[in-house]
Design a protein around this motif. Structure first.
Motif, short mmCIF file in Angstrom:
data_model
loop_
_atom_site.label_atom_id
_atom_site.label_comp_id
_atom_site.label_asym_id
_atom_site.label_seq_id
_atom_site.Cartn_x
_atom_site.Cartn_y
_atom_site.Cartn_z
N PRO A 110 37.55 48.55 40.61
CA PRO A 110 38.26 47.35 41.09
C PRO A 110 38.13 47.19 42.61
N PHE A 112 39.50 44.35 45.95
CA PHE A 112 40.25 43.16 46.35
C PHE A 112 39.29 42.15 46.99
N LYS A 132 45.05 31.54 37.51
CA LYS A 132 46.36 31.98 37.04
C LYS A 132 46.95 30.99 36.02
N THR A 154 39.61 37.94 38.66
CA THR A 154 40.87 37.65 37.98
C THR A 154 41.99 37.55 39.01
N TYR A 156 45.42 38.26 40.89
CA TYR A 156 46.22 39.48 40.99
C TYR A 156 47.24 39.27 42.10
N GLY A 157 48.50 39.14 41.73
CA GLY A 157 49.52 38.83 42.73
C GLY A 157 49.20 37.49 43.38
N MET A 161 41.30 39.65 42.28
CA MET A 161 40.71 40.98 42.11
C MET A 161 39.31 40.82 41.55
N TYR A 163 36.32 43.00 39.57
CA TYR A 163 35.96 44.22 38.86
C TYR A 163 34.45 44.22 38.61
#
Length: 287
Positions: A110, A112, A132, A154, A156-157, A161, A163
């Motif tokens: 992963p 950021f 989202k 994807t 994330y918060g 993110m 991957y």
């Protein structure tokens, strides 16, 4: 946090300047060094010819691919140069898919993704909120260190993110697992109890204790040895073996008791108790 890559996300005609950061904190990993038992000096490795035992220098070593036992095809730098991919500094999105279509076995390292600059932050936020709200993830490819990688984006918060994705060809077939062909339909009564147990144990993921107890014990042991303290060990109790129906029923009772709500404290009782305590205190003072 220092960026390890700088480039763009591109889907159709939209481009977003981004920076990529590693999401794994390697400082949390405990690593050991190998030492000489006698001198306590660090151990040095030497590369040797497995047949002659001769020690080899870096210039004496080439790359080979073993295609049969003992048979190698030599791969030189000029061969790798011919297939080297030029980095375009672009995460090229191939398409957007439903998140549940990507099996967890395909997820690899992963990272950021952050916006590169104030102007990029607006389009970055647009992509993040679109992912989202749509429940979609972006699947694309990027050239990193001269190799092409499939990646997944994807939300994330408040960020995105990335991957790295494994190739589906890397995942072995479940049918190759020993005894898997002997797995039969479950007994209906047992299945009903098992579902009840799962329901009683269901909770949000962030309520699950993710503590790595071995890592914590290892760190404590290292600190204890540094400080010259005695190391305390414990022996884990062997679980009692019981039949599946008894285990399910007792597990459900245990899960229910752990979820049992606390009794509500009434203001009346508290007031009465407080009044008794105050009276007791007054009597003690008077005495």
């Amino acid at each position: 946090m220092r960026a390890i890559w700088k480039g763009h996300i591109r889907f159709s005609l939209v481009t977003i300047p981004i920076r990529i950061y590693t999401a794994i904190d390697s400082t949390e990993t405990i690593r050991f060094n190998q030492l000489s038992k006698e001198t306590k000096n660090p151990v040095k490795y030497e590369k040797k010819d497995k047949v002659t035992g001769d020690v080899l220098k870096a210039d004496d070593i080439i790359k080979g691919y073993q295609y049969e036992p003992g048979q190698y095809v030599i791969i030189g730098p000029e061969d790798l140069e011919k297939i080297k991919l030029k980095s375009t500094k672009v995460v090229e999105i191939e398409g957007f898919v439903n998140a549940d279509e990507v099996h967890p076995t395909l997820y690899d390292s992963p990272y950021f993704i952050g916006p590169d600059g104030d102007i990029a932050a607006k389009t970055y936020a647009l992509l993040m909120q679109t992912l989202k709200q749509s429940g979609k993830v972006g699947v694309g490819r990027v050239v990193l260190r001269e190799k092409e990688n499939m990646v997944l984006l994807t939300p994330y918060g408040n960020g995105i993110m990335l991957y790295k994705l494994r190739s589906p060809k890397e995942i072995r077939d479940m049918s190759d697992v020993p005894k898997i062909d002997e797995v039969k339909e479950a007994d209906n009564e047992q299945l009903k109890l098992a579902k009840t147990l799962v329901d009683s144990m269901s909770k949000p993921f962030d309520k699950i204790d993710m503590t790595d107890h071995y890592h914590e014990a290892l760190r404590d042991m290292i600190h204890a040895k540094i400080e010259g303290k005695e190391i305390v060990s414990y022996t884990e109790e062997e679980p009692e073996v019981v039949d599946i129906m008894t285990a399910l029923k007792e597990s459900i009772d245990q899960a229910k008791s752990q979820k049992k709500p606390m009794k509500k404290a009434t203001g009346k009782k508290e007031k009465k108790t407080a009044g008794k305590e105050q009276a007791k205190t007054r009597r003690q003072k008077a005495g």
